[in-house]
Structure formats: C-alpha cells, structure tokens
Design a protein around this motif. Structure first.
Motif, PDB file in Angstrom:
ATOM      1  N   ALA A 137      -7.784  -4.332 -20.958  1.00  0.00           N
ATOM      2  CA  ALA A 137      -8.062  -3.855 -19.471  1.00  0.00           C
ATOM      3  C   ALA A 137      -8.652  -4.695 -18.654  1.00  0.00           C
ATOM      4  CB  ALA A 137      -8.708  -2.363 -19.547  1.00  0.00           C
ATOM      5  N   SER A 138      -8.855  -4.631 -17.470  1.00  0.00           N
ATOM      6  CA  SER A 138      -9.446  -5.587 -16.533  1.00  0.00           C
ATOM      7  C   SER A 138     -10.919  -5.457 -16.821  1.00  0.00           C
ATOM      8  CB  SER A 138      -9.220  -4.983 -15.068  1.00  0.00           C
ATOM      9  OG  SER A 138      -9.604  -4.090 -14.604  1.00  0.00           O
ATOM     10  N   THR A 139     -11.516  -6.619 -16.732  1.00  0.00           N
ATOM     11  CA  THR A 139     -13.190  -6.492 -16.685  1.00  0.00           C
ATOM     12  C   THR A 139     -13.810  -5.693 -15.819  1.00  0.00           C
ATOM     13  OG1 THR A 139     -13.224  -8.493 -15.152  1.00  0.00           O
ATOM     14  CG2 THR A 139     -13.019  -9.176 -17.420  1.00  0.00           C
ATOM     15  N   ALA A 140     -13.154  -5.206 -14.676  1.00  0.00           N
ATOM     16  CA  ALA A 140     -13.898  -4.563 -13.766  1.00  0.00           C
ATOM     17  C   ALA A 140     -13.738  -2.908 -14.376  1.00  0.00           C
ATOM     18  CB  ALA A 140     -13.294  -4.666 -12.336  1.00  0.00           C
ATOM     19  N   ARG A 141     -12.757  -2.845 -15.005  1.00  0.00           N
ATOM     20  CA  ARG A 141     -12.180  -1.443 -15.507  1.00  0.00           C
ATOM     21  C   ARG A 141     -13.530  -1.210 -16.615  1.00  0.00           C
ATOM     22  NH1 ARG A 141      -7.637   1.547 -18.210  1.00  0.00           N
ATOM     23  NH2 ARG A 141      -7.891   3.450 -17.728  1.00  0.00           N
ATOM     24  N   LEU A 142     -13.594  -2.457 -17.369  1.00  0.00           N
ATOM     25  CA  LEU A 142     -14.479  -2.113 -18.501  1.00  0.00           C
ATOM     26  C   LEU A 142     -15.836  -2.274 -18.412  1.00  0.00           C
ATOM     27  CD1 LEU A 142     -12.455  -4.557 -20.806  1.00  0.00           C
ATOM     28  CD2 LEU A 142     -12.667  -2.037 -21.068  1.00  0.00           C
ATOM     29  N   GLY A 143     -16.395  -2.560 -16.884  1.00  0.00           N
ATOM     30  CA  GLY A 143     -17.712  -2.545 -16.445  1.00  0.00           C
ATOM     31  C   GLY A 143     -18.220  -3.711 -16.970  1.00  0.00           C
ATOM     32  N   LEU A 144     -17.632  -4.904 -17.105  1.00  0.00           N
ATOM     33  CA  LEU A 144     -18.029  -6.226 -17.750  1.00  0.00           C
ATOM     34  C   LEU A 144     -18.280  -6.936 -16.330  1.00  0.00           C
ATOM     35  CD1 LEU A 144     -15.446  -7.097 -20.312  1.00  0.00           C
ATOM     36  CD2 LEU A 144     -17.494  -5.875 -20.545  1.00  0.00           C
ATOM     37  N   GLY A 145     -19.610  -7.730 -16.384  1.00  0.00           N
ATOM     38  CA  GLY A 145     -19.692  -8.822 -15.276  1.00  0.00           C
ATOM     39  C   GLY A 145     -18.813  -9.766 -15.331  1.00  0.00           C
ATOM     40  N   THR A 146     -19.226 -10.579 -14.185  1.00  0.00           N
ATOM     41  CA  THR A 146     -18.370 -11.641 -13.994  1.00  0.00           C
ATOM     42  C   THR A 146     -18.743 -12.780 -14.809  1.00  0.00           C
ATOM     43  OG1 THR A 146     -17.744 -11.171 -11.773  1.00  0.00           O
ATOM     44  CG2 THR A 146     -17.302 -13.537 -12.225  1.00  0.00           C
ATOM     45  N   PRO A 147     -17.679 -13.342 -15.709  1.00  0.00           N
ATOM     46  CA  PRO A 147     -18.149 -14.681 -16.629  1.00  0.00           C
ATOM     47  C   PRO A 147     -18.809 -15.684 -15.892  1.00  0.00           C
ATOM     48  CG  PRO A 147     -15.964 -13.956 -17.042  1.00  0.00           C
ATOM     49  CD  PRO A 147     -16.087 -13.471 -15.743  1.00  0.00           C
ATOM     50  N   ARG A 148     -19.607 -16.402 -16.281  1.00  0.00           N
ATOM     51  CA  ARG A 148     -20.205 -17.729 -15.587  1.00  0.00           C
ATOM     52  C   ARG A 148     -19.827 -18.930 -16.465  1.00  0.00           C
ATOM     53  NH1 ARG A 148     -22.509 -13.223 -15.759  1.00  0.00           N
ATOM     54  NH2 ARG A 148     -23.833 -13.597 -17.733  1.00  0.00           N
ATOM     55  N   ALA A 149     -19.700 -20.028 -15.749  1.00  0.00           N
ATOM     56  CA  ALA A 149     -19.330 -21.207 -16.541  1.00  0.00           C
ATOM     57  C   ALA A 149     -19.750 -22.507 -15.794  1.00  0.00           C
ATOM     58  CB  ALA A 149     -17.796 -21.271 -16.403  1.00  0.00           C
ATOM     59  N   THR A 150     -20.093 -23.398 -16.456  1.00  0.00           N
ATOM     60  CA  THR A 150     -20.489 -24.901 -16.137  1.00  0.00           C
ATOM     61  C   THR A 150     -19.613 -25.757 -16.740  1.00  0.00           C
ATOM     62  OG1 THR A 150     -22.070 -24.968 -17.657  1.00  0.00           O
ATOM     63  CG2 THR A 150     -22.985 -24.208 -15.601  1.00  0.00           C
ATOM     64  N   ALA A 151     -19.001 -26.783 -16.129  1.00  0.00           N
ATOM     65  CA  ALA A 151     -18.293 -27.806 -16.810  1.00  0.00           C
ATOM     66  C   ALA A 151     -18.686 -29.374 -16.221  1.00  0.00           C
ATOM     67  CB  ALA A 151     -16.981 -27.807 -16.153  1.00  0.00           C
ATOM     68  N   SER A 152     -18.572 -29.942 -17.364  1.00  0.00           N
ATOM     69  CA  SER A 152     -19.175 -31.497 -17.141  1.00  0.00           C
ATOM     70  C   SER A 152     -17.573 -32.193 -17.516  1.00  0.00           C
ATOM     71  CB  SER A 152     -19.838 -31.836 -18.186  1.00  0.00           C
ATOM     72  OG  SER A 152     -20.325 -33.229 -18.097  1.00  0.00           O
ATOM     73  N   VAL A 153     -17.158 -32.973 -16.513  1.00  0.00           N
ATOM     74  CA  VAL A 153     -15.872 -34.040 -16.570  1.00  0.00           C
ATOM     75  C   VAL A 153     -16.306 -35.213 -16.757  1.00  0.00           C
ATOM     76  CG1 VAL A 153     -13.745 -34.268 -15.690  1.00  0.00           C
ATOM     77  CG2 VAL A 153     -14.630 -32.150 -15.442  1.00  0.00           C
ATOM     78  N   HIS A 154     -15.659 -35.933 -17.762  1.00  0.00           N
ATOM     79  CA  HIS A 154     -15.925 -37.188 -17.886  1.00  0.00           C
ATOM     80  C   HIS A 154     -14.633 -37.932 -18.408  1.00  0.00           C
ATOM     81  CE1 HIS A 154     -18.165 -41.091 -18.151  1.00  0.00           C
ATOM     82  NE2 HIS A 154     -17.775 -41.293 -19.400  1.00  0.00           N
ATOM     83  N   GLU A 155     -14.029 -38.987 -17.962  1.00  0.00           N
ATOM     84  CA  GLU A 155     -12.846 -39.757 -18.632  1.00  0.00           C
ATOM     85  C   GLU A 155     -11.854 -38.790 -19.072  1.00  0.00           C
ATOM     86  OE1 GLU A 155     -14.438 -42.886 -20.944  1.00  0.00           O
ATOM     87  OE2 GLU A 155     -15.794 -43.921 -19.256  1.00  0.00           O
ATOM     88  N   GLY A 156     -11.532 -37.917 -18.311  1.00  0.00           N
ATOM     89  CA  GLY A 156     -10.192 -37.143 -18.888  1.00  0.00           C
ATOM     90  C   GLY A 156     -10.371 -36.228 -19.862  1.00  0.00           C
ATOM     91  N   SER A 157     -11.696 -35.792 -19.873  1.00  0.00           N
ATOM     92  CA  SER A 157     -12.225 -34.869 -20.987  1.00  0.00           C
ATOM     93  C   SER A 157     -13.216 -33.796 -20.217  1.00  0.00           C
ATOM     94  CB  SER A 157     -12.556 -35.244 -22.226  1.00  0.00           C
ATOM     95  OG  SER A 157     -13.860 -35.889 -22.038  1.00  0.00           O
ATOM     96  N   ALA A 158     -13.231 -32.588 -20.740  1.00  0.00           N
ATOM     97  CA  ALA A 158     -14.178 -31.854 -20.294  1.00  0.00           C
ATOM     98  C   ALA A 158     -15.127 -31.054 -21.506  1.00  0.00           C
ATOM     99  CB  ALA A 158     -13.787 -30.654 -19.498  1.00  0.00           C
ATOM    100  N   ARG A 159     -16.321 -30.915 -20.871  1.00  0.00           N
ATOM    101  CA  ARG A 159     -17.276 -29.876 -21.741  1.00  0.00           C
ATOM    102  C   ARG A 159     -17.509 -28.634 -21.129  1.00  0.00           C
ATOM    103  NH1 ARG A 159     -21.944 -32.938 -24.309  1.00  0.00           N
ATOM    104  NH2 ARG A 159     -21.282 -31.466 -26.027  1.00  0.00           N
ATOM    105  N   LEU A 160     -17.207 -27.589 -21.582  1.00  0.00           N
ATOM    106  CA  LEU A 160     -17.506 -26.075 -21.009  1.00  0.00           C
ATOM    107  C   LEU A 160     -18.576 -25.449 -21.542  1.00  0.00           C
ATOM    108  CD1 LEU A 160     -13.768 -25.476 -20.811  1.00  0.00           C
ATOM    109  CD2 LEU A 160     -14.902 -26.786 -19.199  1.00  0.00           C
TER     110      LEU A 160
END
Length: 130
Positions: free
Chosen positions: A50-73
């Motif tokens: 089911a959708s996150t809104a229907r389940l009462g879940l908050g919006t996920p939060r994310a940060t990313a760090s990109v360096h030389e073709g790779s990412a850390r999430l």
C-alpha cells in the motif's frame, strides 16, 4: 551522395571527439538524494502493499554523497508495525541500491537505512485502549 551530420565523411560538419574526451555528466548530491527518496517510497509501497500515505508513514528522508562515479546514501524512513525490521531493511536497501544505480548510472558503494519510527497498522490502532 551526402553523409549524415557529424559523420566523418560529411561536408562542412564538425566531427565529435571520442566519447571518452567529451566530458561527463555530473549529478549533484541533492538530485541523487531526491531520487533516493523516490526509490525509498517505491520500496516501502512494494514491501507493504500500500502507499506510504495510506499506511500513515512519513516521507522518507535521504542524503547522498557523490564522488567519482559512486554514491554513498543515508536513508531514514518509517516502517509499518508489525514488521521484521531486518528483513524489511534488507529488501528496501537492495531495492534502493538497484533503483538509484539504474536511474543515475552511479555505483552505490554504501547505503545506510535507519528506521525513524514504527507506525502501527489500522487494526492495531483500533485495538488500543485510550
């Protein structure tokens, strides 16, 4: 007979340098973070059915760090309760890794998924005594 534009035999056309010398597309950290949030929502919907809104879940939060073709999430999200946190976390981490890699072309070297809170399902909320 004329050649296609940009082809070596074309008249008055500029030939493009080889792909390796044309440069690279850089995707800002903030854009990768937004893509990660989208992938996290998709993963939660797939996992819970089911959708996150229907389940009462908050919006996920994310940060990313990109360096030389790779990412850390780093991702923080809510999960519906009851849930096997280890299994859900592994499935969600795998989905986000595959989706972000597919959409950005980046290699995801590291991903941390944190559970911000557990949200009881509708049936559990109705059984609660106030």
């Amino acid at each position: 007979m004329s050649s296609a534009p940009g082809s070596p035999g074309g008249r008055g056309t500029n030939t493009l340098p080889p792909p390796a010398r044309r440069g690279a597309t850089l995707i800002p950290d903030t854009v990768v973070a937004l893509i990660t949030v989208r992938a996290a929502r998709e993963a939660l919907t797939r996992h819970a059915g089911a959708s996150t809104a229907r389940l009462g879940l908050g919006t996920p939060r994310a940060t990313a760090s990109v360096h030389e073709g790779s990412a850390r999430l780093d991702v923080s999200l809510d999960l519906p309760y009851p849930v096997d946190i280890a299994q859900a976390g592994g499935e969600i981490r795998h989905y986000i890794t595959e989706r972000v890699s597919h959409l950005t072309g980046l290699r995801v070297d590291d991903i941390t998924v944190s559970v911000h809170r557990l949200v009881p399902g509708e049936s559990l909320r109705r059984r609660r005594v106030h």
